[in-house]
Design a protein around this motif. Structure first.
Motif, PDB file in Angstrom:
ATOM      1  N   ASP A   1      16.241 -38.349 -51.819  1.00 53.36           N
ATOM      2  CA  ASP A   1      15.501 -39.555 -52.179  1.00 53.36           C
ATOM      3  C   ASP A   1      14.005 -39.391 -51.918  1.00 53.36           C
ATOM      4  OD1 ASP A   1      17.864 -40.829 -52.874  1.00 53.36           O
ATOM      5  OD2 ASP A   1      18.112 -41.704 -50.881  1.00 53.36           O
ATOM      6  N   TYR A   2      13.675 -38.600 -50.911  1.00 59.39           N
ATOM      7  CA  TYR A   2      12.274 -38.393 -50.562  1.00 59.39           C
ATOM      8  C   TYR A   2      11.670 -37.169 -51.231  1.00 59.39           C
ATOM      9  CZ  TYR A   2      13.202 -41.753 -46.872  1.00 59.39           C
ATOM     10  OH  TYR A   2      13.552 -42.881 -46.170  1.00 59.39           O
ATOM     11  N   PHE A   3      12.488 -36.143 -51.443  1.00 60.55           N
ATOM     12  CA  PHE A   3      11.989 -34.867 -51.941  1.00 60.55           C
ATOM     13  C   PHE A   3      12.685 -34.436 -53.218  1.00 60.55           C
ATOM     14  CE2 PHE A   3      11.648 -34.683 -47.246  1.00 60.55           C
ATOM     15  CZ  PHE A   3      10.273 -34.661 -47.156  1.00 60.55           C
ATOM     16  N   GLY A   4      13.094 -35.365 -54.046  1.00 66.13           N
ATOM     17  CA  GLY A   4      13.812 -35.047 -55.274  1.00 66.13           C
ATOM     18  C   GLY A   4      12.969 -34.323 -56.296  1.00 66.13           C
ATOM     19  N   SER A   5      11.677 -34.535 -56.268  1.00 65.67           N
ATOM     20  CA  SER A   5      10.777 -33.849 -57.193  1.00 65.67           C
ATOM     21  C   SER A   5       9.418 -33.707 -56.521  1.00 65.67           C
ATOM     22  CB  SER A   5      10.621 -34.655 -58.485  1.00 65.67           C
ATOM     23  OG  SER A   5       9.920 -35.855 -58.222  1.00 65.67           O
ATOM     24  N   TYR A   6       8.616 -32.836 -57.081  1.00 66.18           N
ATOM     25  CA  TYR A   6       7.283 -32.642 -56.508  1.00 66.18           C
ATOM     26  C   TYR A   6       6.473 -33.926 -56.588  1.00 66.18           C
ATOM     27  CZ  TYR A   6       2.734 -30.780 -55.396  1.00 66.18           C
ATOM     28  OH  TYR A   6       1.527 -30.562 -54.799  1.00 66.18           O
ATOM     29  N   GLU A   7       6.643 -34.670 -57.669  1.00 63.73           N
ATOM     30  CA  GLU A   7       5.889 -35.917 -57.832  1.00 63.73           C
ATOM     31  C   GLU A   7       6.218 -36.906 -56.715  1.00 63.73           C
ATOM     32  OE1 GLU A   7       7.633 -34.488 -60.409  1.00 63.73           O
ATOM     33  OE2 GLU A   7       5.823 -33.662 -61.348  1.00 63.73           O
ATOM     34  N   MET A   8       7.480 -36.944 -56.301  1.00 62.66           N
ATOM     35  CA  MET A   8       7.890 -37.859 -55.239  1.00 62.66           C
ATOM     36  C   MET A   8       7.355 -37.414 -53.880  1.00 62.66           C
ATOM     37  SD  MET A   8      11.841 -38.508 -56.401  1.00 62.66           S
ATOM     38  CE  MET A   8      12.290 -39.319 -54.888  1.00 62.66           C
ATOM     39  N   ALA A   9       7.226 -36.117 -53.685  1.00 62.31           N
ATOM     40  CA  ALA A   9       6.862 -35.586 -52.376  1.00 62.31           C
ATOM     41  C   ALA A   9       5.468 -34.985 -52.331  1.00 62.31           C
ATOM     42  CB  ALA A   9       7.888 -34.531 -51.969  1.00 62.31           C
ATOM     43  N   CYS A  10       4.675 -35.214 -53.347  1.00 62.02           N
ATOM     44  CA  CYS A  10       3.355 -34.589 -53.452  1.00 62.02           C
ATOM     45  C   CYS A  10       2.511 -34.791 -52.187  1.00 62.02           C
ATOM     46  CB  CYS A  10       2.634 -35.142 -54.670  1.00 62.02           C
ATOM     47  SG  CYS A  10       0.996 -34.437 -54.936  1.00 62.02           S
TER      48      CYS A  10
ATOM     49  N   GLN B   1       3.451 -35.514 -49.085  1.00 65.38           N
ATOM     50  CA  GLN B   1       4.010 -34.815 -47.933  1.00 65.38           C
ATOM     51  C   GLN B   1       3.787 -33.311 -48.034  1.00 65.38           C
ATOM     52  OE1 GLN B   1       5.604 -37.111 -49.695  1.00 65.38           O
ATOM     53  NE2 GLN B   1       6.648 -38.541 -48.365  1.00 65.38           N
ATOM     54  N   VAL B   2       3.957 -32.768 -49.236  1.00 63.73           N
ATOM     55  CA  VAL B   2       3.753 -31.329 -49.435  1.00 63.73           C
ATOM     56  C   VAL B   2       2.308 -30.966 -49.164  1.00 63.73           C
ATOM     57  CG1 VAL B   2       3.745 -29.464 -51.146  1.00 63.73           C
ATOM     58  CG2 VAL B   2       5.673 -31.051 -51.045  1.00 63.73           C
ATOM     59  N   ASN B   3       1.374 -31.719 -49.713  1.00 59.74           N
ATOM     60  CA  ASN B   3      -0.043 -31.415 -49.518  1.00 59.74           C
ATOM     61  C   ASN B   3      -0.459 -31.542 -48.062  1.00 59.74           C
ATOM     62  OD1 ASN B   3      -0.534 -30.815 -52.207  1.00 59.74           O
ATOM     63  ND2 ASN B   3      -0.998 -32.945 -52.724  1.00 59.74           N
ATOM     64  N   GLU B   4       0.091 -32.515 -47.367  1.00 60.23           N
ATOM     65  CA  GLU B   4      -0.257 -32.700 -45.962  1.00 60.23           C
ATOM     66  C   GLU B   4       0.337 -31.594 -45.092  1.00 60.23           C
ATOM     67  OE1 GLU B   4       0.704 -35.971 -42.564  1.00 60.23           O
ATOM     68  OE2 GLU B   4       0.115 -36.721 -44.529  1.00 60.23           O
ATOM     69  N   ALA B   5       1.533 -31.143 -45.427  1.00 62.64           N
ATOM     70  CA  ALA B   5       2.228 -30.157 -44.601  1.00 62.64           C
ATOM     71  C   ALA B   5       1.923 -28.720 -44.981  1.00 62.64           C
ATOM     72  CB  ALA B   5       3.732 -30.397 -44.691  1.00 62.64           C
ATOM     73  N   ARG B   6       1.323 -28.492 -46.134  1.00 65.14           N
ATOM     74  CA  ARG B   6       1.117 -27.131 -46.655  1.00 65.14           C
ATOM     75  C   ARG B   6       0.533 -26.171 -45.616  1.00 65.14           C
ATOM     76  NH1 ARG B   6      -0.681 -28.008 -51.769  1.00 65.14           N
ATOM     77  NH2 ARG B   6       1.384 -27.613 -52.577  1.00 65.14           N
TER      78      ARG B   6
ATOM     79  N   GLU C   1      10.597 -26.860 -51.625  1.00 64.67           N
ATOM     80  CA  GLU C   1      11.885 -26.405 -51.092  1.00 64.67           C
ATOM     81  C   GLU C   1      11.784 -26.077 -49.605  1.00 64.67           C
ATOM     82  OE1 GLU C   1      13.912 -24.299 -54.953  1.00 64.67           O
ATOM     83  OE2 GLU C   1      12.257 -23.260 -53.953  1.00 64.67           O
ATOM     84  N   ILE C   2      10.672 -25.479 -49.200  1.00 63.47           N
ATOM     85  CA  ILE C   2      10.466 -25.167 -47.782  1.00 63.47           C
ATOM     86  C   ILE C   2      10.368 -26.451 -46.970  1.00 63.47           C
ATOM     87  CG2 ILE C   2       8.900 -24.112 -46.100  1.00 63.47           C
ATOM     88  CD1 ILE C   2       8.114 -22.131 -48.366  1.00 63.47           C
ATOM     89  N   LEU C   3       9.601 -27.406 -47.473  1.00 61.62           N
ATOM     90  CA  LEU C   3       9.438 -28.673 -46.765  1.00 61.62           C
ATOM     91  C   LEU C   3      10.778 -29.397 -46.645  1.00 61.62           C
ATOM     92  CD1 LEU C   3       7.393 -30.592 -45.440  1.00 61.62           C
ATOM     93  CD2 LEU C   3       7.135 -31.689 -47.654  1.00 61.62           C
ATOM     94  N   LYS C   4      11.570 -29.389 -47.715  1.00 62.21           N
ATOM     95  CA  LYS C   4      12.887 -30.035 -47.684  1.00 62.21           C
ATOM     96  C   LYS C   4      13.776 -29.350 -46.650  1.00 62.21           C
ATOM     97  CE  LYS C   4      14.669 -31.012 -51.701  1.00 62.21           C
ATOM     98  NZ  LYS C   4      15.461 -30.977 -52.955  1.00 62.21           N
ATOM     99  N   ALA C   5      13.731 -28.014 -46.581  1.00 64.37           N
ATOM    100  CA  ALA C   5      14.537 -27.276 -45.610  1.00 64.37           C
ATOM    101  C   ALA C   5      14.106 -27.589 -44.184  1.00 64.37           C
ATOM    102  CB  ALA C   5      14.448 -25.784 -45.884  1.00 64.37           C
TER     103      ALA C   5
END
Length: 81
Positions: free
Chosen positions: A30-39, A41-46, A67-71
């Motif tokens: 629900d949170y990381f189903g697509s890059y658009e949904m998690a953009c 979080q991904v940018n902050e955690a990169r 995928e790394i962030l989801k894992a």
């Protein structure tokens, strides 16, 4: 002549109680189903993804940042909804 108490009206007390099912909350999908949904979080955690994945023993070979962030988040269990 006494036959004992009439339990016919109290059968609800004698039957096995069923517990309500646990409500299903959100999943990581629900949170990381697509890059658009998690953009965000991904940018902050990169900057921390590789270090955190290595620390948690997550193989990052061939995986996207999403995928790394989801894992990484999956190591904490399902989110509380």
């Amino acid at each position: 002549m006494s036959t004992g108490p009439d339990l016919s009206r109290r059968n609800f007390l004698l039957r096995r109680a069923t517990l309500p099912a646990e409500p299903e909350g959100p999943s990581w999908e629900d949170y990381f189903g697509s890059y658009e949904m998690a953009c965000a979080q991904v940018n902050e955690a990169r900057p921390f993804l590789v270090d955190d994945a290595r620390r948690l023993g997550i193989d990052i070979e061939g995986k996207s940042d999403l995928e790394i962030l989801k894992a990484i988040f999956a190591t904490t269990g399902q989110p509380v909804g």
